[in-house]
Write a protein that holds these residues in place. Structure first.
Motif, PDB file in Angstrom:
ATOM      1  N   SER A 140      14.052  17.910  40.092  1.00 59.51           N
ATOM      2  CA  SER A 140      14.080  17.159  38.827  1.00 59.51           C
ATOM      3  C   SER A 140      15.266  16.210  38.744  1.00 59.51           C
ATOM      4  N   ASN A 185      11.102  22.836  31.619  1.00 59.18           N
ATOM      5  CA  ASN A 185       9.699  22.452  31.450  1.00 59.18           C
ATOM      6  C   ASN A 185       9.427  21.778  30.108  1.00 59.18           C
ATOM      7  N   PRO A 202       5.822  23.289  26.460  1.00 64.59           N
ATOM      8  CA  PRO A 202       6.413  23.112  27.791  1.00 64.59           C
ATOM      9  C   PRO A 202       5.311  22.976  28.838  1.00 64.59           C
ATOM     10  N   TRP A 203       5.594  22.225  29.889  1.00 67.29           N
ATOM     11  CA  TRP A 203       4.625  22.101  30.980  1.00 67.29           C
ATOM     12  C   TRP A 203       4.600  23.407  31.777  1.00 67.29           C
ATOM     13  N   PRO A 204       3.458  23.784  32.296  1.00 66.50           N
ATOM     14  CA  PRO A 204       3.387  25.007  33.111  1.00 66.50           C
ATOM     15  C   PRO A 204       3.749  24.724  34.565  1.00 66.50           C
ATOM     16  N   LEU A 205       4.954  24.281  34.808  1.00 62.52           N
ATOM     17  CA  LEU A 205       5.360  23.879  36.162  1.00 62.52           C
ATOM     18  C   LEU A 205       6.163  24.989  36.835  1.00 62.52           C
ATOM     19  N   GLN A 206       6.058  25.039  38.146  1.00 64.26           N
ATOM     20  CA  GLN A 206       6.759  26.084  38.881  1.00 64.26           C
ATOM     21  C   GLN A 206       7.322  25.552  40.196  1.00 64.26           C
ATOM     22  N   GLU A 211       5.914  19.753  41.959  1.00 62.77           N
ATOM     23  CA  GLU A 211       5.413  19.430  40.614  1.00 62.77           C
ATOM     24  C   GLU A 211       6.491  18.705  39.803  1.00 62.77           C
ATOM     25  N   TYR A 212       7.711  19.155  39.960  1.00 57.12           N
ATOM     26  CA  TYR A 212       8.813  18.498  39.242  1.00 57.12           C
ATOM     27  C   TYR A 212       9.052  17.082  39.787  1.00 57.12           C
ATOM     28  N   GLN A 234      14.220  27.717  33.313  1.00 60.91           N
ATOM     29  CA  GLN A 234      13.100  26.897  33.763  1.00 60.91           C
ATOM     30  C   GLN A 234      12.207  26.533  32.577  1.00 60.91           C
ATOM     31  N   ALA A 268      13.760  23.793  41.447  1.00 55.19           N
ATOM     32  CA  ALA A 268      13.154  22.956  40.407  1.00 55.19           C
ATOM     33  C   ALA A 268      14.166  21.943  39.878  1.00 55.19           C
TER      34      ALA A 268
END
Lengths: 196, 396
Positions: free
Chosen positions: B121, B93, A42-46, A50-51, B89, B117
């Protein structure tokens, strides 16, 4: 006039060609049926921005992901090793490759192997120094959902003496001989790729 | 064992010449795998997804919680054309940036971080409660969400709440849903549709009631929203062996026609999509006898494959794994007698994951392969003993 074929028959390729190019597209994994280690995380997005940014990669691609990056690198390493064995005159291999995603196989780290984002200028520069026997691999193999590409492969053997043995090698290679949209193009001495 | 598992050849992968087992289950190939491990076959996911979608005759969302492996998602995403449902989340991700497939986010625990988020998205939020509705309206108009869906509590929807407070804790009861619709309308947030899900293995008993109840409720919902809704996700709850109920599916598909004539009907599935794609492989550590029976002790069990605990079944029927003798296995094959239990490494008396026929010979080093273990592979009740997590492989 260049020689073109959609097979890997080498009978017409006797003498007089300075380079040959084999191109096509992989439609299945060379490792069909064999397990490989799951690599993606998984990407380390928060944060919302970023999304928003990564969403730009969410576009439909016609070709599927058929290999992991380690499989791709391993397959390219095997291709380089077997080509050098079959065509002893190869003295430099230039491979299109972005930043490596995992530890590269030793065969891709040899002193006669060069990894480049765009091999063309590197090959041209090397040829300008009267160096021949260059094996150029332009690959566009998808290994991730965001990666562009169409699983295509363009292999170019530069060097008149190596044209025939390289075509023989490609014709006997279990995967190259089964590429989709396969084509073979040979360039007579004194001509460039664009001259027909 | 699913009906698909009884086919002479497994879907996807390659088989050994003259064998119905995948080529990777040959001893030489199994020896390369680090155990305990899972082996997932994307071709089986694609095939099982397509079969279920065809049987339902509607769009089918994939519940990623059943298998959030990123490699598997990347390989299968082109097949999941109708969308995926996400509940955290962490799951978001996995998928963002990797596929343009439509995303739906639904969890009673959605907080503002996940909500933001999800909006960024371009996911469709499925709101679970009035507090979530308020959370969203507090973010507008700065945040611009896609039209949302509301999750209805299944028991409330079908009028099956006894005693008061019964039913599961998911979604809103009908009165709260109507309040939510009015609140959203006043805030300028569009209502895309409704979602109902009665839980795992609920298809046979709940789905007909849900269809009837949704159809009855829709006019009031659309009147409150001031516009027709686009879709209704009536859930699923399909078992892994749904194919044995083909007559039920035929009847159910016919019963969808009235609702389908006025709104897009979606289903969702995780277990039925992923179960068949996964094999769990464990290595025999030791074989011992206790009280006249035998115990085969393995390096993996319910701590790595909680599915084998069979907590969702009323009757626990022990699985019979395939025993693959390994050339390097130590000791002479042991003749077994009495009950032969297969146990894992979690030091829990509940960690009995299978049984073997006493006629089967087994030695330390041999591999045991459990099929139909591809769903809910990440579910683990505890991290007790700090045991090694399973290694994850895919079949090319």
């Amino acid at each position: 006039m260049m020689y073109r074929s959609n097979t890997l028959e080498c009978a017409p390729l006797t003498v007089g060609f300075r380079a040959v190019r084999v191109s096509g597209r992989l439609t299945h994994s060379p490792y069909a049926g064999m397990p490989y280690l799951s690599e993606l995380r998984p990407w380390p997005l928060q944060q919302p921005h970023e999304y928003t940014s990564i969403g730009m990669f969410e576009v439909p691609y016609e070709q599927p992901v058929i290999m992991s990056s380690q499989q791709r690198d391993g397959w390219l390493a095997d291709l380089v090793t077997s080509a050098i064995q079959a065509v002893p005159g190869i003295n430099l291999t230039v491979i299109r490759m972005g930043g490596p995603e995992s530890q590269l196989p030793a065969a891709l780290l040899g002193q006669d192997v060069l990894l480049a984002n765009e091999p063309g200028p590197v090959v041209a520069r090397t040829q300008a120094d009267d160096r021949d026997g260059i094996f150029e691999i332009w690959q566009d193999i998808r290994t991730e959902g965001y990666s562009e590409g169409n699983n295509s492969l363009v292999l170019t053997m530069h060097g008149a003496a190596l044209v025939a043995p390289f075509v023989t090698f490609a014709a006997s290679h279990p995967e190259l001989s089964r590429l989709a949209d396969l084509s073979l193009t040979a360039v007579p001495a004194g001509c460039g790729w664009g001259e027909e | 064992m699913s009906a698909r598992g009884t086919l002479p050849l497994p879907v996807g992968g390659m088989t050994s010449p003259g064998s119905s087992e995948p080529a990777w289950t040959a001893p030489g190939e199994l020896a390369r795998l680090e155990t305990p491990c899972y082996v997932f076959d994307p071709a089986t996911v694609e095939s099982d997804y397509s079969d279920l979608k065809r049987a339902l005759g509607t769009p089918l969302l994939v519940s990623l919680k059943a298998n959030p492996n990123a490699d598997l998602f990347v390989r299968c995403a082109p097949t999941f054309v109708d969308g995926i449902e996400l509940a955290s989340q962490g799951e978001l991700n996995v998928v963002v940036g990797r596929s343009p497939v439509a995303k739906f986010i639904n969890t009673p625990a959605m907080d503002q971080t996940l909500m933001r988020a999800g909006i960024a998205s371009r996911a469709t939020l499925i709101l679970d409660s009035l507090p979530q509705v308020e959370m969203l309206t507090s973010l507008t108009p700065k945040a611009k969400p896609l039209p949302v869906m509301l999750r209805l509590n299944a028991a409330s929807l079908v009028g099956n709440v006894a005693p008061p407070g019964g039913g599961d804790h998911f979604g809103m009861d009908v009165p709260d849903a109507m309040k939510a619709i009015i609140r959203l309308r006043a805030s300028g947030v569009g209502l895309r549709g409704l979602h109902v899900f009665a839980g795992s293995h609920s298809f046979k008993s709940w789905s007909p009631m849900i269809l009837t109840a949704v159809e009855r409720l829709l006019p009031a919902v659309e009147a409150a929203a001031g516009a027709p809704v686009d879709l209704v996700n009536v859930g699923g709850g399909f078992p892994e062996d749904w194919r044995v109920q083909s007559a039920l599916f035929d009847e159910y598909r016919r019963s969808l026609s009235r609702l389908s004539s006025r709104v897009k009907v979606y289903h969702e599935s995780g277990r039925a999509v992923f179960s068949g794609c996964g094999h769990f492989v464990t290595k025999v550590i030791a074989v011992k006898s206790v009280n006249g029976g035998h115990v085969v002790i393995c390096d993996g069990g319910i701590a790595q494959c909680f599915n084998l605990a069979q907590t969702e079944r009323v009757m626990k029927r022990l699985r019979r794994p395939v025993v693959v003798p390994m050339r390097e296995a130590s000791g002479a094959p042991k003749a077994l007698s009495g009950q032969v239990r297969v146990v894992g490494n979690s030091c829990s008396r509940a960690d009995v994951v299978g049984e073997l026929d006493p006629a089967v010979t087994v030695r330390p080093g041999d591999r045991l392969v459990f099929s139909d273990c591809g769903a809910y592979t990440t579910y683990s009740p505890t991290a007790f003993l700090n045991l090694r997590a399973p290694t994850l492989y895919l079949v090319s």
